[in-house]
Design an enzyme around this catalytic site. Structure first.
Site, PDB file in Angstrom:
ATOM      1  N   GLU A 141     -20.951  15.132 -26.310  1.00 24.38           N
ATOM      2  CA  GLU A 141     -20.948  16.384 -25.560  1.00 24.38           C
ATOM      3  C   GLU A 141     -22.182  16.577 -24.668  1.00 24.38           C
ATOM      4  O   GLU A 141     -22.875  17.603 -24.737  1.00 24.38           O
ATOM      5  CB  GLU A 141     -20.781  17.572 -26.513  1.00 24.38           C
ATOM      6  CG  GLU A 141     -19.485  17.508 -27.312  1.00 24.38           C
ATOM      7  CD  GLU A 141     -19.308  18.654 -28.295  1.00 24.38           C
ATOM      8  OE1 GLU A 141     -20.178  19.548 -28.344  1.00 24.38           O
ATOM      9  OE2 GLU A 141     -18.296  18.653 -29.030  1.00 24.38           O
ATOM     10  N   GLU A 247     -10.610  13.376 -31.718  1.00 23.51           N
ATOM     11  CA  GLU A 247     -10.586  14.754 -32.207  1.00 23.51           C
ATOM     12  C   GLU A 247      -9.306  15.485 -31.782  1.00 23.51           C
ATOM     13  O   GLU A 247      -9.348  16.626 -31.316  1.00 23.51           O
ATOM     14  CB  GLU A 247     -11.845  15.492 -31.755  1.00 23.51           C
ATOM     15  CG  GLU A 247     -13.118  14.717 -32.085  1.00 23.51           C
ATOM     16  CD  GLU A 247     -14.402  15.459 -31.783  1.00 23.51           C
ATOM     17  OE1 GLU A 247     -14.400  16.700 -31.866  1.00 23.51           O
ATOM     18  OE2 GLU A 247     -15.412  14.793 -31.480  1.00 23.51           O
TER      19      GLU A 247
END
Length: 573
Positions: A141, A247
């Site tokens: 991220e 994810e």
């Protein structure tokens, strides 16, 4: 050619030539996903291998979980996940090295030079301990969760992303396998995809990255059209790098979830650049988001929600290996029972379990320095036999300098098993820029693994580099202010009005909330929080064991939650 060696070569080439080499020597050649995997939390569900054929640690490998106290590493849960994957022939993905959330709080109190050294130490330790890891989430991220200590890694610098480049350079020093970047908010947002590609191309031009991770959470895909997801995947595919859908989950009642899986999952699964898909939990009541679970429990024979029934039928008819038939599950239960110090060398019935990268590799089984048997190994694990007593070596004898590599799982000597990664002498592994090292299954160069069969081989669950005392899993609570142990319900540390909760429970989204619970807590976890306190102590954006929480106030934990985003998250288990 081994990925680590490829990256060594590319790092010494001018950027244009590095790009050419990345094209000529691709990391993957598959046209369809090679796995549909899932995460494992604190323990492995009994039915995991009934559905999935790849493993990612949900929280255990995150730096804040591993090293909550400086220089005290807790690898035990990661080790169990890694061992589980290896015993079943599943790829294991390490998640993750550098992320602005769930990082050790002590990193903010040391100098910039120390910060870089600590990042390097953490990556090096993980790479050496889990040397057969298939994939590594190197930076997680970068667009949304930059670490506070990034200036210690070069900051934004001339590229705008120097700190990301530095972390990948460190990972390239130590890690084999596939190096990934990972991010959310990509497949639903073309602007974010463009920004992501900027970072990816900086890494690619330097020969530092092997693949692209795109998180596929419910808040990104459930309300996004299949055509938008397809378009953004195409933009990523134009980089020439393989894509990994990470994810993945979908939220809703049975019909909503089923429809989302039917319309969104095939977009990833059937995309020519997607090499693998990892779901983020599957057991109802144990996933990070409510109503994303697929199976009623972790028990064999548990009932499946409609989306899970559809998914299993789709995958089984979709052309990739069925997750219900994991490859090479030939390891007997005794693999978890390491040899004890009382097991002397036997009479010499030797079995070597090994495989090659191409199927052209040759090995010798040597006893006391002399070859007693030689074989050309298969690309899948097979058993190779010999006889003899004494010092046993497994040698790789025909390295051609490019794509030949041998992976030795273990040897059995008269029924006693010795794991290759536990041996102190390996002259054929490529470590720290040269051939030769220790504690690895791999033979990248011509050389050998020498097996200590005299009863002193360390147990697989206790690798020789572990110097941490047994108490590392329960770090001292010295950071807890003394006032939290004696404060009354009207004093510092409480919040109000408090909504009573029973553990486990989660909270997601923006807003401010106050919860109280008298339940015992095994751990708490949070990310993308503006603030999160438990009885007045800050636990925002970190994982923490129940033993590190402050004392209860009037028999309760008071949890003050403040989130600014729809993806803010807290959980107590």
């Amino acid at each position: 050619m081994n990925n680590l060696i490829i990256r060594k070569l590319k790092s010494n080439l001018i950027p244009a030539l590095a790009i050419l080499l990345a094209v000529l020597i691709p990391v993957h050649l598959e046209a369809t996903p090679s796995f549909v995997g899932n995460v494992i939390g604190s323990s492995t569900p009994a039915n995991f291998a009934d559905f999935w054929n790849q493993v990612t640690s949900e929280n255990a490998a995150k730096w804040g979980s591993v090293e909550s106290s400086r220089d005290n590493m807790n690898w035990s849960t990661v080790q169990s996940h890694y061992d589980y994957a290896r015993q079943r022939g599943f790829p294991y993905k390490y998640h993750c090295f550098v992320w602005g959330q769930q990082q050790p709080s002590w990193m903010n109190s040391i100098s910039a030079s120390e910060q870089r050294a600590e990042v390097q130490e953490y990556i090096q330790d993980a790479a050496q301990r889990f040397s057969s890891t298939s994939m590594w989430d190197v930076v997680n991220e970068p667009l949304h969760a930059k670490p506070d200590y990034r200036n210690g890694l070069g900051g934004d610098g001339s590229t705008g992303w120097d700190w990301v480049i530095t972390v990948f350079e460190i990972a390239n020093q130590y890690c084999g396998g596939t190096l990934l970047i990972n991010e959310y908010g990509i497949v639903n947002d073309s602007s974010a995809t463009s920004n992501y590609v900027t970072i990816i191309n900086l890494l690619k031009s330097r020969g530092l990255i092997d693949g692209i991770g795109v998180q596929s959470h419910c808040f990104n895909i459930d309300s996004t059209s299949a055509s938008t997801i397809q378009s953004n995947l195409n933009t990523l595919a134009n980089t020439g790098l393989p894509i990994y859908s990470s994810e993945f989950d979908s939220q809703g009642d049975d019909n909503t979830q089923l429809n989302n899986y039917k319309t969104k999952f095939p977009v990833f699964y059937e995309h020519s650049s997607v090499r693998g898909i990892t779901l983020w939990g599957y057991i109802v009541g144990q996933t990070w988001r409510d109503n994303t679970g697929l199976v009623s429990s972790g028990s064999v024979g548990a009932s499946q929600r409609p989306a899970m029934q559809w998914l299993m039928a789709y995958i089984n008819g979709g052309g990739t290996p069925s997750p219900t038939n994991p490859p090479t599950v030939t390891n007997p239960p005794t693999v978890t029972n390491p040899p004890t110090a009382t097991n002397p060398p036997g009479t010499g019935n030797i079995t070597v379990r090994a495989r090659g990268e191409t199927g052209n590799e040759k090995i010798e089984i040597q006893v006391n320095g002399s070859a007693v048997a030689s074989y050309t190994v298969s690309t899948s694990y097979q058993d190779y036999s010999a006889n003899g007593s004494g010092t046993i070596r497994v040698a790789f004898t025909n390295d051609n300098g490019s794509d030949y590599d041998v992976q030795v799982d273990y040897i059995d000597v008269d029924g006693t098993r010795y794991q290759a990664e536990d041996q102190a002498t390996n002259t054929g592994v490529y470590q720290n820029g040269s051939c030769g090292g220790s504690n690895s299954e791999w033979l990248h160069c011509e050389g050998y693994i020498e097996f200590n069969t005299g009863g002193t081989t360390p147990a697989p669950t206790n690798p020789p580099t572990v110097t941490n005392p047994p108490t590392i899993t329960n770090p001292p609570t010295v950071t807890n202010p003394p006032t939290t142990t004696t404060t009354s319900s009207s004093g510092t540390g409480t919040c109000s009005p408090a909504t009573s909760k029973s553990v486990p429970f989660t909270q997601d989204g923006s807003g401010e909330y106050c919860f109280s619970t008298s339940s015992s807590i095994n751990y708490i976890n949070s990310w993308n929080m503006a603030s999160l306190t438990v009885n007045g102590v800050n636990f925002a954006n970190k994982w923490a064991s129940g033993s590190s929480l402050p004392a209860k106030i009037d028999g309760k934990y008071y949890i003050a939650y403040k989130g600014n985003y729809s993806w803010s998250h807290f959980e107590a288990r």
